[in-house]
Design a protein around this motif. Structure first.
Motif, PDB file in Angstrom:
ATOM      1  N   VAL A   1       0.895  -1.206   0.093  1.00 30.62           N
ATOM      2  CA  VAL A   1      -0.022   0.070   0.046  1.00 30.62           C
ATOM      3  C   VAL A   1       0.864   1.206   0.079  1.00 30.62           C
ATOM      4  O   VAL A   1       1.883   1.297   0.799  1.00 30.62           O
ATOM      5  N   ARG A   2       0.691   2.268  -0.869  1.00 34.56           N
ATOM      6  CA  ARG A   2       1.390   3.512  -0.731  1.00 34.56           C
ATOM      7  C   ARG A   2       0.334   4.551  -1.372  1.00 34.56           C
ATOM      8  O   ARG A   2      -0.837   4.643  -1.569  1.00 34.56           O
ATOM      9  N   ASN A   3       1.035   5.864  -1.113  1.00 38.30           N
ATOM     10  CA  ASN A   3       0.341   7.090  -1.521  1.00 38.30           C
ATOM     11  C   ASN A   3      -1.030   7.203  -0.569  1.00 38.30           C
ATOM     12  O   ASN A   3      -2.008   7.491  -1.182  1.00 38.30           O
ATOM     13  N   LEU A   4      -0.847   6.812   0.499  1.00 35.50           N
ATOM     14  CA  LEU A   4      -2.245   7.188   1.329  1.00 35.50           C
ATOM     15  C   LEU A   4      -2.139   8.763   1.597  1.00 35.50           C
ATOM     16  O   LEU A   4      -1.356   9.317   2.323  1.00 35.50           O
ATOM     17  N   TRP A   5      -3.505   9.362   1.404  1.00 39.47           N
ATOM     18  CA  TRP A   5      -3.794  10.734   1.494  1.00 39.47           C
ATOM     19  C   TRP A   5      -5.265  10.559   1.928  1.00 39.47           C
ATOM     20  O   TRP A   5      -6.159  10.113   1.546  1.00 39.47           O
ATOM     21  N   VAL A   6      -5.335  11.611   2.935  1.00 36.37           N
ATOM     22  CA  VAL A   6      -6.505  11.887   3.798  1.00 36.37           C
ATOM     23  C   VAL A   6      -7.146  13.067   3.884  1.00 36.37           C
ATOM     24  O   VAL A   6      -6.264  14.099   4.097  1.00 36.37           O
ATOM     25  N   LYS A   7      -8.559  13.488   3.326  1.00 36.91           N
ATOM     26  CA  LYS A   7      -8.957  14.848   3.282  1.00 36.91           C
ATOM     27  C   LYS A   7      -9.741  14.610   4.736  1.00 36.91           C
ATOM     28  O   LYS A   7     -11.107  13.970   4.231  1.00 36.91           O
ATOM     29  N   LYS A   8      -9.555  14.907   5.744  1.00 40.23           N
ATOM     30  CA  LYS A   8     -10.409  14.844   6.853  1.00 40.23           C
ATOM     31  C   LYS A   8     -11.381  15.982   7.087  1.00 40.23           C
ATOM     32  O   LYS A   8     -10.956  17.053   7.146  1.00 40.23           O
ATOM     33  N   LEU A   9     -12.907  15.682   7.219  1.00 41.05           N
ATOM     34  CA  LEU A   9     -13.646  16.646   7.551  1.00 41.05           C
ATOM     35  C   LEU A   9     -14.034  16.620   8.938  1.00 41.05           C
ATOM     36  O   LEU A   9     -14.177  17.871   9.329  1.00 41.05           O
ATOM     37  N   ARG A  10     -13.885  15.631   9.607  1.00 36.81           N
ATOM     38  CA  ARG A  10     -14.071  15.595  11.239  1.00 36.81           C
ATOM     39  C   ARG A  10     -13.920  14.111  11.747  1.00 36.81           C
ATOM     40  O   ARG A  10     -13.866  13.444  11.038  1.00 36.81           O
TER      41      ARG A  10
END
Length: 280
Positions: free
Chosen positions: A271-280
């Motif tokens: 698994v690579r390139n883990l990106w998160v857009k956290k809203l809450r």
């Protein structure tokens, strides 16, 4: 009798009034009619921007590509290799269900993007809204127990999973790990549920087998997970594969929790390139 002539000033006033009234009429009807003939720019139909998996605006990375900093799992099975988090289980070194958890973020509503590759006949998945330390419900195989010793619950995760198992029909489905709910939305399904009590098929995305053609066994796949309230979408290589809606606020699916990666059976997961857009 001489006519009653108005003064020059009153004539100018009258003319100004007539002109003003004419202008008002023109503005009210003429211009309005002209505007009505033009398309309303704010009401035009528009298309969304083209799909861009590499768009990370508003996202944060949860893997630095070099180390397992922030990640916590059994070092027997987890390492960094070629810019990816790698978990590997072999007949000689069986992992059973093994997880590596990201400890530096908890999230409930988010968009998650990552790339995943599975080699072998086993499977994997990306845990989200998940917790560790809870009693493990499934049986542990004898060879796994012999190799690993007692179960370390700090390395076992409970919660929703975006499944990825290329050798089986499970890839893309919504799975509830370590709960009685288990598979809630199979690949190709839109499911509405209420925790453990009830689930119903609301619609289909496509044929379960045909949708599997989007998956690349033994190669990199782009995976997107969206979680908003009790609604979850799993997208692989740009194709929506499963939708789950859980209306039970007490459901483990509706916790705030951690992200993690699973390895199961004989396989190697990267698994690579883990990106998160956290809203809450």
């Amino acid at each position: 009798m001489m006519p009653n002539l108005a003064s020059p000033s009153s004539i100018r006033t009258t003319i100004a009034g007539v002109v003003g009234f004419a202008i008002a009429l023109t503005l009210q009807y003429g211009v309005a009619a002209t505007i009505a003939q033009q398309p309303a720019r704010g009401l035009q139909f528009t298309e969304p921007r083209p799909l861009d998996f590499t768009d990370h605006d508003g996202y944060v990375s949860i893997f630095d590509g070099r180390t397992l900093e922030g990640w916590d799992g059994n070092p027997k099975f987890w390492r960094v290799e070629d810019g990816a988090i790698v978990g590997e289980s072999t007949p000689e070194r069986p992992s059973g269900n093994s997880y590596i958890a990201y400890r530096r973020m908890e999230a409930k509503d988010f968009t998650l993007k990552f790339e995943i590759k599975v080699e072998g006949t086993g499977g994997s998945g990306l845990q989200y809204r998940s917790r560790t330390g809870l009693p493990w419900l499934a049986n542990i195989a004898a060879n796994v127990a012999a190799f690993n010793g007692p179960v370390n619950l700090d390395w076992m995760m409970t919660g929703p999973q975006a499944d990825f198992w290329p050798s089986r029909v499970y890839t893309g489905q919504f799975y509830s790990e370590n709960t009685p709910m288990r598979i809630l939305a199979w690949r190709g399904q839109v499911v509405e549920g209420f925790g453990e009590r009830d689930k119903r098929l609301m619609g289909t995305i496509g044929d379960r087998q045909s949708l599997g053609n989007i998956v690349k066994p033994g190669d990199w796949n782009q995976y997107t997970v969206l979680a908003r309230g009790g609604t979850f979408l799993h997208i692989v290589n740009g194709q929506l594969l499963a939708v789950m809606i859980d209306d039970d606020p007490a459901s483990s699916n509706n916790w705030s929790g951690q992200f993690g990666i699973e390895i199961e059976a004989t396989t190697k997961v990267s698994v690579r390139n883990l990106w998160v857009k956290k809203l809450r």
